[in-house]
Design an enzyme around this catalytic site. Structure first.
Site, PDB file in Angstrom:
ATOM      1  N   THR A  62       0.836  -1.207   0.000  1.00 14.19           N
ATOM      2  CA  THR A  62       0.000   0.000   0.000  1.00 14.19           C
ATOM      3  C   THR A  62       0.867   1.252   0.000  1.00 14.19           C
ATOM      4  O   THR A  62       0.559   2.239  -0.675  1.00 14.19           O
ATOM      5  CB  THR A  62      -0.953   0.005   1.210  1.00 14.19           C
ATOM      6  N   CYS A  63       1.967   1.200   0.726  1.00 16.44           N
ATOM      7  CA  CYS A  63       2.862   2.359   0.815  1.00 16.44           C
ATOM      8  C   CYS A  63       3.462   2.705  -0.545  1.00 16.44           C
ATOM      9  O   CYS A  63       3.554   3.879  -0.913  1.00 16.44           O
ATOM     10  CB  CYS A  63       3.971   2.078   1.828  1.00 16.44           C
ATOM     11  N   SER A  64       3.864   1.677  -1.296  1.00 18.13           N
ATOM     12  CA  SER A  64       4.522   1.889  -2.590  1.00 18.13           C
ATOM     13  C   SER A  64       3.553   2.065  -3.749  1.00 18.13           C
ATOM     14  O   SER A  64       3.894   2.706  -4.743  1.00 18.13           O
ATOM     15  CB  SER A  64       5.441   0.705  -2.906  1.00 18.13           C
TER      16      SER A  64
END
Length: 157
Positions: free
Chosen positions: A47-49
């Site tokens: 999700t972060c990337s």
């Protein structure tokens, strides 16, 4: 947990610059500026990337046009990992900050234990800071990505 109206604590975050490793006192780094700070549980994670950091990369100019002096991303990773992740994501407009020992996350009261995933990490959140004082804090519920995204913060500015 830190709340709107409170001052950013005297905790250290690190940054890898072209001149080497720099340790910043967060309360000094965010003083005399309007800052959007967002935190992710881990660099290079899905999700972060795929969504969190890319949203801020895409909207950086619009966020800065609202009077924001600095957009910063922090994670419980070292500054070397954060620098590599920033380069991989073309995040040249985002200050990539490492919180290697989670001391900043703990000082904010926004740490979480991910047990088998990676141990103590930061909760996913975004905040607007004005001259070192938290003006808005959006903390995500576990496994959610709804209130700390760049679009939500842009609307709040």
């Amino acid at each position: 947990m830190i709340q709107p109206g409170q001052t950013i604590p005297d905790a250290t975050v690190s940054q890898l610059t072209k001149d080497g490793l720099v340790n910043h006192k967060a309360n000094e780094l965010f003083a005399n500026k309007k800052v959007v700070l967002f935190a992710v549980p881990g660099a290079f994670t899905p999700t972060c990337s795929e969504a969190h950091l890319p949203g801020y990369v895409v909207l950086a100019d619009k966020i800065k046009a609202k009077g924001v002096d600095l957009i910063a991303c922090v994670s419980v990773n070292d500054a070397f990992v954060m620098n590599a992740w920033g380069k991989a994501q073309n995040a040249s407009e985002i200050m990539m900050l490492g919180d290697g020992d989670a001391s900043f996350a703990k000082a904010l009261g926004l740490e979480m234990d991910t047990e088998g995933f990676g141990g103590i990490r930061s909760q996913r959140y975004a905040m607007i800071i004005d001259n070192g004082v938290v003006k808005e804090l959006n903390v995500e519920a576990p496994s959610k990505f709804e209130v700390s995204n760049a679009e939500t913060i842009l609307e709040s500015l």
